[in-house]
Design a protein around this motif. Structure first.
Motif, mmCIF file in Angstrom:
data_model
loop_
_atom_site.group_PDB
_atom_site.id
_atom_site.type_symbol
_atom_site.label_atom_id
_atom_site.label_comp_id
_atom_site.label_asym_id
_atom_site.label_seq_id
_atom_site.Cartn_x
_atom_site.Cartn_y
_atom_site.Cartn_z
ATOM 1 N N ASP A 10 0.827 -1.207 0.000
ATOM 2 C CA ASP A 10 0.000 0.000 0.000
ATOM 3 C C ASP A 10 0.864 1.262 0.000
ATOM 4 N N GLY B 289 -3.207 -1.412 -4.311
ATOM 5 C CA GLY B 289 -2.127 -1.788 -3.400
ATOM 6 C C GLY B 289 -2.368 -3.172 -2.836
ATOM 7 N N THR C 132 -7.347 -2.337 -2.658
ATOM 8 C CA THR C 132 -6.273 -3.083 -2.015
ATOM 9 C C THR C 132 -6.747 -4.504 -1.692
ATOM 10 N N THR D 168 -5.415 3.509 3.609
ATOM 11 C CA THR D 168 -5.877 3.337 2.226
ATOM 12 C C THR D 168 -7.323 3.793 2.052
#
Lengths: 351, 351
Positions: free
Chosen positions: A253, A278, A294, A285
């Motif tokens: 991330d 990520g 993510t 995030t």
């Protein structure tokens, strides 16, 4: 350094008018002792500054009721959350957890193992540092008969139980999602280190491209330490290419965050011009603008499973249970940084 | 749980053809032993799986060369960074650090103290949990003759050395900055807990208003647990006021982040309509859009100063040094969330 005067269980017994063996049982939370007595004994012990000599007990019984956890750094949300999962179960079973940081240094990892063995911990639970390439120190834990379990950053070089997520699957899901969003030149940030998680994510990336008929272009795979600054540099490099990528999937991330900063500085629209994703679902995030797509690794669950495996092993003692490998399925979290087509049925949210 | 066969220093001495006392000195890194011998002994000890019985040594000498650090949670960048500062100095002096988390639970804090005392740590360094209101457990550390130092979340209820930042000054700087940016109705997010840091920040907020001729309006001071969700709720409440604030200063970055999310959801411009500032300089504050104005507490420096005070105390032993109170000056970090007038000379960046 000693207590003065040294309070013994006999002093507590005298004060409460009960036998020393009752005091001893109460202090060990023996179920045969009534709750009222147990509480009275614990209260008196505290008031009288009684120090149970656990170290002497550890020498006799080889137990400290302490579990040593080694993590690269305790400040990553992922590691913190795994530790929390382990700690919850350990505390329920009357064990305390102590955390040691290796800072990804091989030397510190070795020294920490020595310190934990010297402190006669009841077991070691570890996630291997990025720079560790030999594992003698972990073998010493095993030779000492101390239960050892590895999580997340593990190795097959040891005969040891491991709990990890399916990093290949996590990466595969990300890249498949990016392709569905119309991305065709997907870059990847990876690490050169010999840590299996990054190799697995790279493999997932490559397999998803292949399964979708897209070429693997080496120019789009950038190796670095995956920190924020590395992400910035990697993104700068990609922007210098003749054919720019239309998406970036970073194995961390922090790396994705660095890429986001550079894209915004260049006025490049996310996700329309470059989509971003990520890995790890660090709390920040969801704070970024746009919020970052993510992969969640179910870190709390990982901690609980790790603790389960550990306590099974502890219970088995010298019977040497067969090492287990537990692989958890990660979850793709789709957010605005990669959603080109607005919230799609079956695409938005947790996949 | 014991090593089998048990390797002694005599076995190492025999293997290397040197005396057992040389082995012992080498293992203790005695400067009278040559570097070559020292290395050879350490290597042999490792290969032969020699376990120095530090616990027996600890019982004899009362030392484990372990320092126990208690923090509410190790995953806050602030605590992680203080621990790093302590650890750097401790490692240089041959001490290892073990971290225990209280999760802001009084019960866990008490249990952790017991576990650390039982493990005969050479000292305890702690930041008090939010829910701790009595301090008997810390007094037990002191009565046991074990050095104790508190940092950041400290208390004057104990005769103990403390290392902290000037929270009053940090808050004062934030509010003064917001006033210079033209803000006149500045709200504050605070905590109801008996932790001095939040009380000090509230006091700094109130003093800055007073010194600048602005009224203190109770309606603008919102009490909560200061997490992201609390910040969201507090901001919602402020938006419901007849006279909305034109700035929010949150005692935590997470609270400010929640406020930022709500303001953005309502299409309220930051900083033009509502300026925002947090406290702690968590790494994510530079990732948000706009980046968040906050206060840096020099956490690494705090860790180093804490270690210095601790080792002075350890060295002084039973001579009981007079408790010190070290107060570090925090730094205002001005970012886009509060800069209404563009980068001003002397205003932008670190103040």
């Amino acid at each position: 350094m000693d207590n003065n005067p040294k309070v013994t269980i006999h002093d507590i017994a005298q004060r409460l008018g009960i036998t020393a063996s009752t005091v001893s049982r109460a202090l060990n939370d023996n179920p045969r002792i009534s709750e009222a007595t147990r509480k009275a004994v614990h209260r008196a012990a505290r008031q009288m500054n009684y120090q149970p000599n656990n170290i002497a007990a550890a020498l006799r019984h080889g137990r400290s009721r302490l579990i040593g956890i080694i993590v690269p750094t305790a400040d990553r949300a992922f590691f913190a959350s795994v530790v929390r999962g382990i700690e919850e179960m350990a505390n329920q079973l009357g064990y305390k957890v102590i955390i040691c940081q290796s800072y990804d240094s091989y030397e510190k990892e070795v020294q920490t193992i020595d310190a934990l063995l010297s402190a006669r911990v009841d077991g070691v639970i570890a996630s291997i540092g990025k720079n560790t390439e030999t594992f003698d120190h972990y073998q010493r834990v095993q030779r000492a008969g101390v239960p050892l379990v590895l999580f997340d950053r593990t190795t097959d070089a040891l005969e040891v139980s491991q709990v990890m997520v399916d990093d290949h699957l996590g990466a595969y899901k990300v890249v498949e999602h990016l392709i569905r969003q119309g991305c065709r030149r997907i870059a990847h940030f990876t690490s050169p280190k010999k840590v299996s998680i990054f190799k697995e994510r790279l493999r997932g990336y490559a397999d998803a491209l292949k399964d979708n008929g897209l070429p693997y272009d080496e120019e789009l795979v950038v190796s670095s330490n995956l920190q924020l600054e590395d992400g910035r540099e990697s993104m700068q490099r990609l922007l210098g290419l003749e054919h720019r990528p239309d998406a970036v999937f970073s194995s961390s991330d922090y790396g994705a965050m660095g890429a986001m900063q550079v894209l915004k500085e260049h006025g490049i629209k996310i996700p329309q011009e470059v989509a971003l994703a990520g890995f790890s679902n660090e709390p920040f995030t969801s704070f970024t603008d746009p919020a970052l797509t993510t992969v969640d690794q179910f870190s709390l669950t990982m901690g609980k499973r790790t603790a389960e495996v550990f306590f099974e092993q502890l219970k088995a003692g010298n019977k040497n249970p067969v090492p287990q490998k537990i692989v958890l399925k990660p979850e793709l979290i789709v957010r605005a940084s990669s959603l080109r087509t607005g919230p799609l049925a079956g695409e938005a949210g947790h996949l």
